[in-house]
Motif scaffolding. Structure first.
Motif, PDB file in Angstrom:
ATOM      1  N   ALA A  11       2.751  -1.761 -14.891  1.00  0.00           N
ATOM      2  CA  ALA A  11       2.283  -2.681 -13.668  1.00  0.00           C
ATOM      3  C   ALA A  11       2.816  -2.166 -12.385  1.00  0.00           C
ATOM      4  N   PHE A  66       0.417  -4.308  -9.935  1.00  0.00           N
ATOM      5  CA  PHE A  66       0.467  -5.848 -10.101  1.00  0.00           C
ATOM      6  C   PHE A  66       1.774  -6.483  -9.170  1.00  0.00           C
ATOM      7  N   MET A 126      -3.328  -8.921  -9.646  1.00  0.00           N
ATOM      8  CA  MET A 126      -3.532  -7.654 -10.398  1.00  0.00           C
ATOM      9  C   MET A 126      -4.716  -6.902  -9.539  1.00  0.00           C
TER      10      MET A 126
END
Length: 122
Positions: free
Chosen positions: A64, A68, A83
């Protein structure tokens, strides 16, 4: 006790963006470290990101990092997961979680949401 309700999932093309939201019930939202997990078909649920009670600190899984962003609004009892640059391998059910555990230890949820489906097409 906390009830968590996710929203914002859907179908997006690779490279696109989605923002997930998780609304929490109760007056004690700010006493929980909040997190996001995901579970792809046939795979175990995996940690994605967490944010500290005050919002002062965040932590991400390697998958991530850089794509993110987790954030929270304690006045709205809501945690978000922005995201970006989504990939087909991000396809999963995304779960919101709340934890009273030690920030510096493993993130162990006390409560889970019901999940929201994210599908990224290639």
């Amino acid at each position: 006790q906390v009830q968590l309700v996710e929203s914002g999932g859907g179908l997006v093309q690779a490279g696109g963006s989605l923002r997930l939201s998780c609304a929490a019930s109760g007056r004690t939202f700010s006493t929980y470290d909040m997190g996001w997990f995901r579970q792809a078909p046939g795979k175990e649920r995996e940690f994605v990101a967490k944010i500290r009670r005050s919002g002062s600190s965040t932590y991400y899984a390697d998958s991530a990092k850089g794509r993110f962003t987790i954030s929270r609004d304690n006045a709205k009892n809501t945690v978000y997961l922005q995201m970006n640059s989504l990939k087909p391998e991000d396809t999963a059910v995304y779960y919101c979680a709340a934890s009273t555990g030690n920030w510096y230890g493993p993130y162990i949820p006390n409560y889970w949401g019901q999940g929201t489906q994210v599908t990224v097409s290639s």
